[in-house]
Design an enzyme around this catalytic site. Sequence first.
Site, PDB file in Angstrom:
ATOM      1  N   ASP A 174       0.857  -1.190   0.000  1.00  0.00           N
ATOM      2  CA  ASP A 174       0.000   0.000   0.000  1.00  0.00           C
ATOM      3  C   ASP A 174       0.899   1.249   0.000  1.00  0.00           C
ATOM      4  OD1 ASP A 174      -3.200   0.572   0.987  1.00  0.00           O
ATOM      5  OD2 ASP A 174      -1.765   2.228   1.130  1.00  0.00           O
ATOM      6  N   ILE A 175       0.513   2.245  -0.779  1.00  0.00           N
ATOM      7  CA  ILE A 175       1.337   3.456  -0.916  1.00  0.00           C
ATOM      8  C   ILE A 175       1.339   4.288   0.369  1.00  0.00           C
ATOM      9  CG2 ILE A 175      -0.410   5.086  -1.794  1.00  0.00           C
ATOM     10  CD1 ILE A 175       1.647   5.822  -4.006  1.00  0.00           C
TER      11      ILE A 175
ATOM     12  N   ASN B 210     -13.012  -2.851   1.925  1.00  0.00           N
ATOM     13  CA  ASN B 210     -14.000  -1.783   1.960  1.00  0.00           C
ATOM     14  C   ASN B 210     -14.846  -1.861   0.701  1.00  0.00           C
ATOM     15  OD1 ASN B 210     -13.148  -0.442   4.398  1.00  0.00           O
ATOM     16  ND2 ASN B 210     -11.341   0.236   3.268  1.00  0.00           N
TER      17      ASN B 210
ATOM     18  N   GLU C 181     -11.897   3.855  -1.478  1.00  0.00           N
ATOM     19  CA  GLU C 181     -11.339   4.894  -2.353  1.00  0.00           C
ATOM     20  C   GLU C 181     -11.118   4.395  -3.770  1.00  0.00           C
ATOM     21  OE1 GLU C 181      -7.724   6.454  -0.751  1.00  0.00           O
ATOM     22  OE2 GLU C 181      -8.667   6.997   1.144  1.00  0.00           O
ATOM     23  N   VAL C 182     -10.713   3.147  -3.883  1.00  0.00           N
ATOM     24  CA  VAL C 182     -10.362   2.614  -5.203  1.00  0.00           C
ATOM     25  C   VAL C 182     -11.400   1.558  -5.600  1.00  0.00           C
ATOM     26  CG1 VAL C 182      -8.603   1.489  -6.596  1.00  0.00           C
ATOM     27  CG2 VAL C 182      -7.914   3.020  -4.740  1.00  0.00           C
TER      28      VAL C 182
ATOM     29  N   HIS D 113     -10.400  -5.257  -3.534  1.00  0.00           N
ATOM     30  CA  HIS D 113      -9.081  -5.582  -2.985  1.00  0.00           C
ATOM     31  C   HIS D 113      -9.207  -5.975  -1.524  1.00  0.00           C
ATOM     32  CE1 HIS D 113      -9.777  -1.225  -2.672  1.00  0.00           C
ATOM     33  NE2 HIS D 113      -9.117  -1.265  -1.527  1.00  0.00           N
TER      34      HIS D 113
ATOM     35  N   HIS E  65      -7.111  -5.869   2.032  1.00  0.00           N
ATOM     36  CA  HIS E  65      -5.989  -5.291   2.774  1.00  0.00           C
ATOM     37  C   HIS E  65      -5.482  -6.368   3.737  1.00  0.00           C
ATOM     38  CE1 HIS E  65      -6.983  -0.877   2.059  1.00  0.00           C
ATOM     39  NE2 HIS E  65      -8.155  -1.428   1.760  1.00  0.00           N
TER      40      HIS E  65
END
Length: 124
Positions: A39-40, A97, A105-106, A110, A112
């Site tokens: 993760d960025i 999420n 957000e994206v 995905h 996490h």
Amino acid sequence: MAVKGTGAYNPENIFAKILRGDIPCKKVFENEWVLAFQDIAPKAAVHVLVIPKNPYVSFIDFTKTASEAEIAGVMKAASLIASDLGLEESGYRVITNAGENSGQEVPHFHLHLLGGQPLPPFPV
Ligand code: 5GP
């Protein structure tokens, strides 16, 4: 900005660009089903994102639309990655999420993988 609703897949989302190689990522793992990368903006000592290679917006979209083989492939890959990162002994958290209330957000489904330190009480 959180994703509103779970409408059609937007191929211009940032993870689609990562999958296409249009923008870089710090890859952790890849197989036929998934790409996993750092993760960025990590929220824990270990924060890896596991994304299916195919386009799904959310958990429900993924589980409704993907084949049983793909669902198993993605989940087993996430499990293998967590093990390989050494999270099994010390403990970890897996979250996804979906939609506005979650703050997604994206809009590409995905998981996490969080760990590598004591995590704050759920929810994080
Ligand atoms: P979400 O809120 O959708 O569940 O989580 C999106 C995650 O993607 C966030 O933790 C955020 O830090 C991460 N992220 C957003 N943009 C990028 C990016 O360009 N590269 C990487 N590696 N992670 C990103």
